[in-house]
Design an enzyme around this catalytic site. Structure first.
Site, PDB file in Angstrom:
ATOM      1  CD1 TRP A  45      55.450  75.008  17.978  1.00 17.01           C
ATOM      2  CD2 TRP A  45      57.041  76.267  18.914  1.00 17.01           C
ATOM      3  NE1 TRP A  45      55.450  74.754  19.336  1.00 17.01           N
ATOM      4  CE2 TRP A  45      56.409  75.511  19.930  1.00 17.01           C
ATOM      5  CE3 TRP A  45      58.075  77.147  19.261  1.00 17.01           C
ATOM      6  CZ2 TRP A  45      56.781  75.603  21.282  1.00 17.01           C
ATOM      7  CZ3 TRP A  45      58.440  77.232  20.611  1.00 17.01           C
ATOM      8  CH2 TRP A  45      57.806  76.471  21.600  1.00 17.01           C
ATOM      9  CG  HIS A  59      56.374  78.481  33.820  1.00 18.94           C
ATOM     10  ND1 HIS A  59      57.389  77.625  34.177  1.00 18.94           N
ATOM     11  CD2 HIS A  59      56.392  78.544  32.463  1.00 18.94           C
ATOM     12  CE1 HIS A  59      57.972  77.186  33.077  1.00 18.94           C
ATOM     13  NE2 HIS A  59      57.394  77.723  32.034  1.00 18.94           N
ATOM     14  NE  ARG A  73      48.761  83.500  24.406  1.00 21.05           N
ATOM     15  CZ  ARG A  73      49.650  83.415  25.400  1.00 21.05           C
ATOM     16  NH1 ARG A  73      49.375  83.883  26.592  1.00 21.05           N
ATOM     17  NH2 ARG A  73      50.817  82.863  25.187  1.00 21.05           N
ATOM     18  N   GLY A  79      68.358  82.104  28.558  1.00 23.25           N
ATOM     19  CA  GLY A  79      68.573  82.956  27.379  1.00 23.25           C
ATOM     20  C   GLY A  79      67.916  84.314  27.465  1.00 23.25           C
ATOM     21  CB  SER A  80      64.514  85.510  26.958  1.00 24.97           C
ATOM     22  OG  SER A  80      63.762  84.619  27.727  1.00 24.97           O
ATOM     23  CD  GLU A  82      54.887  71.833  21.570  1.00 32.03           C
ATOM     24  OE1 GLU A  82      54.520  72.389  20.522  1.00 32.03           O
ATOM     25  OE2 GLU A  82      55.026  72.405  22.646  1.00 32.03           O
TER      26      GLU A  82
HETATM   27  N1  GLN Z   1      66.206  80.812  24.813  1.00 33.93           N
HETATM   28  C1  GLN Z   1      64.786  80.940  24.889  1.00 33.93           C
HETATM   29  C2  GLN Z   1      64.422  81.913  26.002  1.00 33.93           C
HETATM   30  O1  GLN Z   1      65.126  81.971  26.965  1.00 33.93           O
HETATM   31  C3  GLN Z   1      64.125  79.623  25.171  1.00 33.93           C
HETATM   32  C4  GLN Z   1      62.653  79.766  25.146  1.00 33.93           C
HETATM   33  C5  GLN Z   1      61.898  78.521  25.494  1.00 33.93           C
HETATM   34  O2  GLN Z   1      62.411  77.647  26.130  1.00 33.93           O
HETATM   35  N2  GLN Z   1      60.654  78.454  25.114  1.00 33.93           N
HETATM   36  O3  GLN Z   1      63.387  82.576  25.936  1.00 33.93           O
END
Ligand code: GLN
Ligand code: ZN
EC number: 2.1.1.14
Length: 756
Positions: free
Chosen positions: A564, A697, A518, A435-436, A608
């Protein structure tokens, strides 16, 4: 007589002073050094103690402060330092364990029970030796004493400490129990010399879990030893987050002074009252929610406390927060923009102190001072306004939820997927992303400037459009099959939707420590929620207009929104979940009317919300599956629904994941090869899966070869027809220099794999 206590207080500072001092030191910023950090810590501790003292809390903690994390402090105090940090000492060693340094990677960090706080995981092996370093603990007690307070000293209990440890060989952490308890005994010996009488709180939250139940036979031997050290130490065995019924009888066999039970998140703890009534052990009753941000209803709390008193046969006991106040923001003092009415319903850590104190006074039939009387009056007014406010109660939303008749999609997956494959016309091993795309500095600046009113809407939207154009162009060049718009308009996946949903509010300063320096600022879900207008349609429609390929719509799922956020406590979570689901339901309907054929509903935080005890898991799973299914029920059979989860371990929950009935799921298995995928095969999972072929990551660019190898490994487990190829999470934290070559390599790798 009833007295008051606070389980623990947050430490990051009401203006995140500790965060600044830490990050300044770490980045060697001018004006920041160890002395400055020391100074900040001292100021914060003094301020936090003063807050508690001012309102008259009877038992205030020391050693609830930490420069990074209390489990890390305990590792340091017990001297069980992993071998790779040898040669380091003092602060340098302490921060190296938390953050890693040149020659040694950081220790693992993981979620503290079912909270969003993360602790450092102790690393043990059969040769681990322990040696006590009590300096910080003793110093903090003395520091409080100089401030005029005799504190209770907070320690992580030995059983919980070992239960949360990992071993790097195959040894069992509990082979160190005697050694660890030996060090704690030495510590108590030193503590006993501090004063005529000292309270020591041992946090043993492991006993609210099933794992803890299996450890309850350790309570008597361990605490017999610890209570035997000195008669002037009053030990409190503290639990929180759930009931600890299976530990109660064991605790009552010992000479422990007090037992802490959470009556907010462990309502079943009331079953322990008869046994407590017949014992010398004093109850420490958590009655003010330490995990949520709403005002306690003082009258109701007083009533509850009086019931406790009568069930305890009139015995003395203590009341306080249900857990450390670490899990809520500091204070409402700096909230200038919040709607006044919404603000009047809230209570953060500092405000909760007054509540605890007032409840104690009223339960003791004591008269309130002028300030307290005023707070009490406001509390009553707020309870009334919450019950009737038009900001909270929306009849249309309530009616819609109670008249629901469609709860899931039409047609089964088998039927749907045939229609989708025809309509979408993708081949084997289709490629996509999560997505992002990278959130650049320019984007952040544009968003901030727009929020501050420095650029107008048109200028801002042009920024976003230009970014989308670039994203689309890159993805086409790259040869990806299902494209995304890149999420440039979003700051955060929950906040973006929360800001557009009626019934949500945002604090300016409601920060909660997540780990180390954080913090996160969870949105406040205060009322009936609804979606006044489409939230994403214009952007996705724009993105789709720029390509003839499939553009994937991108939404955040209801379970994640819930997990969240700080969620209202005046109606059930299930009710709130349905309302949220309907917001997504409507958005999906609009997206598909706008011609969008594939829609991803992210459930990044699905896991979570899992309860701490198995006895509650079935209900949670049913609730979250129902909620997800309702949210996508508006999707027509030909609309393909994707979901994404930031997890890799599905062994325990695979049936639940399957029951969510998403057409495609993307998951985070990149770091575990094909191992964790095997469960999908084992249960005969039918829907399509995108296991993640590289780890986003890390800044590393994966090569074509290594991704071919990864895809081959996946193909050993699941057939080509069932697999999607994608990175393992969103790319927003990466740089374009990393993303471009990585995705190009990924597409190359797929071409090779398709030809195999
Ligand atoms: N669609 C979101 C992104 O790509 C998903 C974020 C996530 O998995 N935490 O950032
Ligand atoms: Zn993810």
């Amino acid at each position: 007589m009833i007295k008051s206590y606070v389980t623990g207080f947050p430490r990051i500072g009401e203006k995140r002073e500790l965060k600044r001092a830490l990050e300044g030191l770490w980045s060697k910023k001018e004006g920041f050094d160890e002395a400055k950090l020391e100074d900040t810590a001292k100021t914060l501790k003094a301020r936090h103690w003063a807050y508690q003292k001012e309102v008259g809390i009877d038992l205030i903690s020391s050693n609830d402060f930490s420069l990074y994390d209390l489990m890390l402090d305990t590792i340091y105090a017990l001297g069980c330092i992993p071998f790779r940090f040898r040669g380091l000492s003092g602060r340098e060693l302490y921060f190296a364990m938390a953050r890693g340094e040149k020659s040694a990677v950081a220790m693992e960090m993981t979620k503290w029970f079912n909270t969003n706080y993360h602790y450092i995981v102790p690393e043990l092996n059969k040769d681990t030796k322990f040696s006590l370093n009590s300096e910080k603990i003793i110093a903090e007690y003395n520091e409080a004493k100089q401030n005029g307070i005799n504190t209770k000293i907070n320690l992580i209990g030995p059983i919980t400490f070992l239960a949360l440890s990992k071993t790097t060989d195959d040894s069992c952490a509990f082979c160190h129990l005697d050694a660890v308890v030996g060090e704690y005994a030495k510590l108590l010996e030193q503590i006993s010399k501090l004063d005529d009488e000292v309270f020591v709180q041992f946090d043993e939250p492991i006993f609210v879990t099933d794992k803890g139940d299996a450890l309850s036979d350790k309570i008597t031997p361990v605490y017999e030893k610890l209570t035997g050290v000195s008669s002037n130490i009053k030990i409190i065995f503290m639990t929180y987050f759930e009931h600890a019924l299976n530990a109660v009888n064991e605790v009552l066999k010992t000479k422990i002074y007090g037992l802490g039970l959470d009556f907010i998140h462990g309502a079943k703890n009331t079953q322990a009252l008869p046994a407590l009534a017949n014992s010398d052990v004093k109850l420490f009753a958590g009655v003010v929610d330490g995990r949520n941000v709403w005002k306690a209803n003082i009258d109701e709390k007083v009533k509850f406390v009086k019931e406790l008193e009568s069930k305890l046969g009139g015995k003395d006991f203590y009341i306080g927060s249900s857990c450390s106040l670490l899990h809520v923001p500091f204070t409402l003092k700096y909230e200038k923009k919040l709607n006044d009415e919404v603000k009047s319903w809230l209570s953060f850590a500092v405000e909760k102190l007054s509540e605890i104190s007032i409840i104690t006074s009223l339960a003791n039939n004591k008269e309130l001072c002028e300030v307290a009387s005023k707070i009490y009056a406001q509390n009553k007014a707020s309870a009334n306004s919450r019950a009737s406010s038009a900001l909270i109660h929306d009849k249309a939303v309530k009616d819609r939820v109670s008249n629901l008749s469609k709860f899931e999609r039409d047609m089964s997956f088998d039927e749907r997927i045939k229609i989708q494959q025809k309509a979408l016309n993708y081949g084997v091993l289709p490629t996509t992303t999560i997505g992002s795309f990278p959130q650049t500095v320019e984007l952040r600046v544009a968003r901030q400037n727009f929020k501050k009113g420095e650029i107008n809407k048109l200028a801002y939207e042009n920024h976003i459009k230009a970014y989308i154009d670039e994203c689309v162009k890159f993805q086409e060049e790259c040869g990806l099959d299902v494209l995304v718009h890149g999420e440039p308009e979003r700051n955060d996946m929950v906040e973006y939707f929360g800001e557009q949903i009626k019934g949500y509010a945002f604090s300016e300063n409601g920060w909660v420590q997540s780990y180390g320096s954080r913090c996160v600022k969870p949105p406040l879900l205060f009322g009936d929620v609804s979606r006044p207008e489409p939230m994403t349609v214009e952007w996705i429609r724009y993105a789709q207009s720029k390509t003839s390929k499939i553009m994937k719509g991108m939404l955040t799922g209801p379970v994640t929104m819930l997990n969240w956020s700080f969620v209202r406590d005046d109606i059930s979570r299930a009710e709130v979940a349905k309302q949220l689901a309907l917001c997504i339901y409507d958005e999906i309907a609009d997206l598909q009317d706008a011609g969008i054929k594939v829609i991803q509903v992210d459930e990044a935080a699905f896991k979570e919300g899992y309860p701490l005890r198995a006895e509650n898991i079935g209900a949670y799973e049913k609730f979250s599956v129902d909620c997800f299914k309702l949210s996508v029920a508006s999707a027509r059979p030909e609309t393909q629904i994707h979901t994404h989860m930031c997890y890799s371990e599905f062994n325990d929950i695979i049936k639940t994941i399957e029951a969510m009935d998403a057409d495609v799921i993307s998951i985070e298995t990149a770091r575990s090869g094909n191992e964790l995928l095997k469960i999908f095969k084992a249960v005969g999972y039918k829907q399509e899966v995108g296991p993640g072929v590289y780890d986003i990551h890390s800044p590393r660019i994966p090569s074509v070869d290594e991704m071919v190898a990864q895809i081959k490994a996946l193909l050993e487990v699941l057939p080509k027809e069932q697999l999607w190829i994608n990175p393992d999470c969103g790319l927003k934290t990466r740089k374009w220099e990393e993303v471009e070559p990585s995705l190009k390599n990924m597409v190359e790798a797929v071409k090779i794999a398709r030809a195999l």
